[in-house]
Design a protein around this motif. Structure first.
Motif, mmCIF file in Angstrom:
data_model
loop_
_atom_site.group_PDB
_atom_site.id
_atom_site.type_symbol
_atom_site.label_atom_id
_atom_site.label_comp_id
_atom_site.label_asym_id
_atom_site.label_seq_id
_atom_site.Cartn_x
_atom_site.Cartn_y
_atom_site.Cartn_z
ATOM 1 N N ARG A 142 -8.420 -0.827 5.111
ATOM 2 C CA ARG A 142 -8.110 -0.774 6.546
ATOM 3 C C ARG A 142 -6.796 -1.480 6.853
ATOM 4 O O ARG A 142 -6.414 -2.446 6.183
ATOM 5 C CB ARG A 142 -9.230 -1.441 7.351
ATOM 6 N N THR A 143 -6.126 -0.997 7.920
ATOM 7 C CA THR A 143 -4.957 -1.679 8.441
ATOM 8 C C THR A 143 -5.427 -2.801 9.367
ATOM 9 O O THR A 143 -6.619 -2.947 9.636
ATOM 10 C CB THR A 143 -4.052 -0.713 9.223
ATOM 11 N N GLU A 144 -4.493 -3.581 9.872
ATOM 12 C CA GLU A 144 -4.859 -4.702 10.736
ATOM 13 C C GLU A 144 -5.573 -4.262 12.007
ATOM 14 O O GLU A 144 -6.415 -4.988 12.546
ATOM 15 C CB GLU A 144 -3.602 -5.512 11.112
ATOM 16 N N ASP A 145 -5.267 -3.042 12.463
ATOM 17 C CA ASP A 145 -5.929 -2.559 13.681
ATOM 18 C C ASP A 145 -7.211 -1.777 13.380
ATOM 19 O O ASP A 145 -7.799 -1.165 14.278
ATOM 20 C CB ASP A 145 -4.974 -1.695 14.524
ATOM 21 N N GLY A 146 -7.645 -1.770 12.113
ATOM 22 C CA GLY A 146 -8.935 -1.164 11.762
ATOM 23 C C GLY A 146 -8.873 0.276 11.333
ATOM 24 O O GLY A 146 -9.903 0.851 10.953
ATOM 25 N N ALA A 147 -7.695 0.892 11.381
ATOM 26 C CA ALA A 147 -7.579 2.288 10.951
ATOM 27 C C ALA A 147 -7.591 2.371 9.421
ATOM 28 O O ALA A 147 -7.290 1.389 8.733
ATOM 29 C CB ALA A 147 -6.290 2.895 11.502
ATOM 30 N N VAL A 148 -7.936 3.552 8.905
ATOM 31 C CA VAL A 148 -7.907 3.742 7.457
ATOM 32 C C VAL A 148 -6.457 3.644 6.969
ATOM 33 O O VAL A 148 -5.551 4.267 7.532
ATOM 34 C CB VAL A 148 -8.501 5.118 7.068
ATOM 35 N N ASP A 149 -6.244 2.866 5.936
ATOM 36 C CA ASP A 149 -4.895 2.658 5.414
ATOM 37 C C ASP A 149 -4.610 3.693 4.322
ATOM 38 O O ASP A 149 -4.917 3.490 3.140
ATOM 39 C CB ASP A 149 -4.771 1.244 4.845
ATOM 40 N N TYR A 150 -4.016 4.801 4.731
ATOM 41 C CA TYR A 150 -3.766 5.880 3.791
ATOM 42 C C TYR A 150 -2.617 5.573 2.835
ATOM 43 O O TYR A 150 -2.387 6.315 1.878
ATOM 44 C CB TYR A 150 -3.505 7.191 4.533
ATOM 45 N N ARG A 151 -1.935 4.465 3.051
ATOM 46 C CA ARG A 151 -0.907 4.062 2.085
ATOM 47 C C ARG A 151 -1.523 3.751 0.731
ATOM 48 O O ARG A 151 -0.862 3.814 -0.306
ATOM 49 C CB ARG A 151 -0.133 2.846 2.610
ATOM 50 N N GLN A 178 -10.443 17.128 4.243
ATOM 51 C CA GLN A 178 -9.587 16.045 3.796
ATOM 52 C C GLN A 178 -9.684 15.862 2.288
ATOM 53 O O GLN A 178 -10.747 16.015 1.686
ATOM 54 C CB GLN A 178 -9.981 14.735 4.497
ATOM 55 N N VAL A 179 -8.551 15.543 1.668
ATOM 56 C CA VAL A 179 -8.472 15.269 0.237
ATOM 57 C C VAL A 179 -8.132 13.798 0.064
ATOM 58 O O VAL A 179 -7.117 13.327 0.574
ATOM 59 C CB VAL A 179 -7.399 16.145 -0.444
ATOM 60 N N THR A 180 -8.979 13.072 -0.637
ATOM 61 C CA THR A 180 -8.729 11.638 -0.794
ATOM 62 C C THR A 180 -9.336 11.125 -2.090
ATOM 63 O O THR A 180 -10.308 11.694 -2.613
ATOM 64 C CB THR A 180 -9.316 10.841 0.385
ATOM 65 N N THR A 181 -8.745 10.052 -2.622
ATOM 66 C CA THR A 181 -9.330 9.331 -3.755
ATOM 67 C C THR A 181 -9.806 7.953 -3.329
ATOM 68 O O THR A 181 -10.236 7.157 -4.161
ATOM 69 C CB THR A 181 -8.308 9.185 -4.902
ATOM 70 N N LEU A 182 -9.733 7.669 -2.024
ATOM 71 C CA LEU A 182 -10.174 6.367 -1.522
ATOM 72 C C LEU A 182 -11.689 6.225 -1.692
ATOM 73 O O LEU A 182 -12.433 7.200 -1.508
ATOM 74 C CB LEU A 182 -9.804 6.216 -0.050
#
Length: 462
Positions: A187-196, A176-180
């Motif tokens: 996180r989104t409201e359901d707890g997932a990583v918010d890739y936006r 995975q490539v990320t700058t987070l």
């Protein structure tokens, strides 16, 4: 005076005999007596060393003490015919300069045998050894041959992205490539990583293959090829797997599966023939020191037509062979290396192109055969290695491909389907793992020894 490489000097020694030459390189060995000292010099341009002769009546022995294995020097002197064994010419040194020394107490590449395992631990120095110098020169020649082959056939070199949002093979083993910030992931409201919130606004990874993007090029330019690094995050420690490796992936519009097989055979024979012609000394060295059957095996591939064999017939041959395999054989199994090598080395005694695999063990983009059970896949199988090329005719029918994508639950593929929506054509392609090719041509046993800086689980040095 302009420096001349040792390769050039030895190849055209007749032009330089009795002339003063200027050479530079690293010392392999130094030996001698109270009257004369001999230095074996190598500059990386060839497997062969150039002998430098120091006359101690002209050069004090004390001045030569820093010249030890691993040190680098610059020498000027006359090239003369050699009376000694092991070389046809040598340089009688008139003057020299020491660029860098290498302490015998600490320099790890002294004149003795080193295991390949040990050399992997010092990958930054191993290119200085005869073995890895030979491997890396062959690697260069093969890369050059690949570009030569496709350019001469009118293919276009097409650059596909290293960072991608698609998974070509559908295996999910991607880096995975990320700058987070990993310690404070949004996180989104359901707890997932918010890739936006990520750099690209979506999940992105290093590519496992340039094929899908390559198809876009082929359906516009006709014939293209990619040649670049790919990455797979598989926790595999076998001698045949790397986490970072290079792939060659041609894609051809208007090619049926038969055209694809013809091209694959012509291509790989060209590469092997090029290496034999341009790297004869290096291949001979590896043949003599590592694999006594290497040269015979390379010629074996060149002189034999490849067998074209349907998967179903191959399985039948394996089942009726009477041979006890480590892994069971049955219709529908993804054949192991031992199965592939049996077909090549024992049954046919020729390279084999295995075709028409069960659809369940092949990728979604392969064209379905009329039987509804198999796809127009093709794997090229070689002695000692098993599969070296994998390819197929691609599914050009929009409805069939979109149905297959839906069955597998793949998303974000509209851009790929557009090539079937607008002016779809029959097309094919294949992939060759570059390190697999280098492994075959050099006769090395471990894929980590045919790439300068191998990447594999728990190893990311340099």
């Amino acid at each position: 005076m302009k420096r001349i490489t040792i390769k050039e000097l030895l190849a055209h020694s007749a032009d330089y005999v009795d002339k003063t030459v200027d050479v530079k390189g690293w010392v392999r060995t130094r030996r001698g007596n109270k009257n004369v000292q001999f230095v074996a010099l190598n500059d990386g341009s060839t497997i062969n060393n150039l002998q430098i002769v120091f006359d101690l009546s002209k050069t004090p022995e004390e001045a030569l003490k820093p010249i030890t294995t691993g040190s680098s020097i610059h020498v000027r002197g006359k090239l003369v015919a050699s009376a000694g064994k092991g070389q046809s010419v040598e340089v009688q040194a008139d003057n020299f300069e020491i660029y860098g020394t290498a302490s015998p107490e600490t320099y790890p590449l002294q004149k003795k045998g080193h295991t390949l395992e040990f050399l992997r631990e010092i990958a930054h120095l191993r290119p200085r050894t005869n073995t890895f110098g030979a491997v890396l020169r062959i690697r260069h020649a093969l890369a050059f041959a690949i570009h030569n082959f496709f350019n001469d056939k009118g293919f276009y070199y097409f650059h596909t992205p290293l960072i991608t949002a698609s998974d070509c093979e559908g295996a999910g083993a991607q880096f995975q490539v990320t700058t987070l910030p990993l310690d404070q992931l949004p996180r989104t409201e359901d707890g997932a990583v918010d890739y936006r919130e990520d750099f690209f606004g979506k999940m992105a990874s290093l590519t496992v293959s340039g094929q899908l993007e390559g198809e876009l090029g082929a359906t516009a330019l006709g014939n293209i090829y990619t040649f670049g690094p790919t990455f797979r995050a598989e926790n595999s420690n076998t001698p045949r797997h790397l986490s970072e490796f290079w792939m060659i992936e041609p894609e051809m519009a208007f090619y049926e599966i038969e055209d694809n097989m013809d091209l694959a055979e012509e291509f790989i024979k060209y590469c092997i023939g090029y290496a034999l012609e341009h790297c004869a000394d290096d291949i001979r060295f590896l043949n003599d020191h590592f694999d006594k059957e290497l040269i015979d095996r390379l010629h074996f591939v060149l002189k034999n037509d490849f067998v074209r064999l349907p998967y179903t017939e191959g399985v039948k041959i394996l089942e009726e062979s009477g041979k006890k395999f480590e892994f069971p054989v049955y219709w529908g199994v993804d054949l192991a290396s031992e199965h592939e090598r049996y077909l090549v080395e024992e049954h046919f005694k020729r390279p084999v192109i295995l075709t028409d695999y069960p659809k369940e063990i092949k990728a979604f983009y392969m064209k379905m055969n009329d039987d509804g059970k198999t796809v127009r896949a093709m794997d090229v199988l070689f002695p000692k290695i098993g599969e070296i090329i994998g390819g197929s005719q691609r599914e050009e029918d929009f409805d069939k491909l979109s149905k297959r994508i839906e069955e597998l639950g793949l998303t974000g593929m509209d851009w790929y389907l557009d090539t079937r929506r607008y002016g779809s054509v029959p097309h094919s392609g294949f992939g060759l793992g570059f390190e697999r090719l280098v492994l075959f041509v050099t006769g090395m046993q471990n894929i980590r020894d045919v790439i300068p800086f191998p990447r594999y689980p728990k190893n990311c040095e340099y």
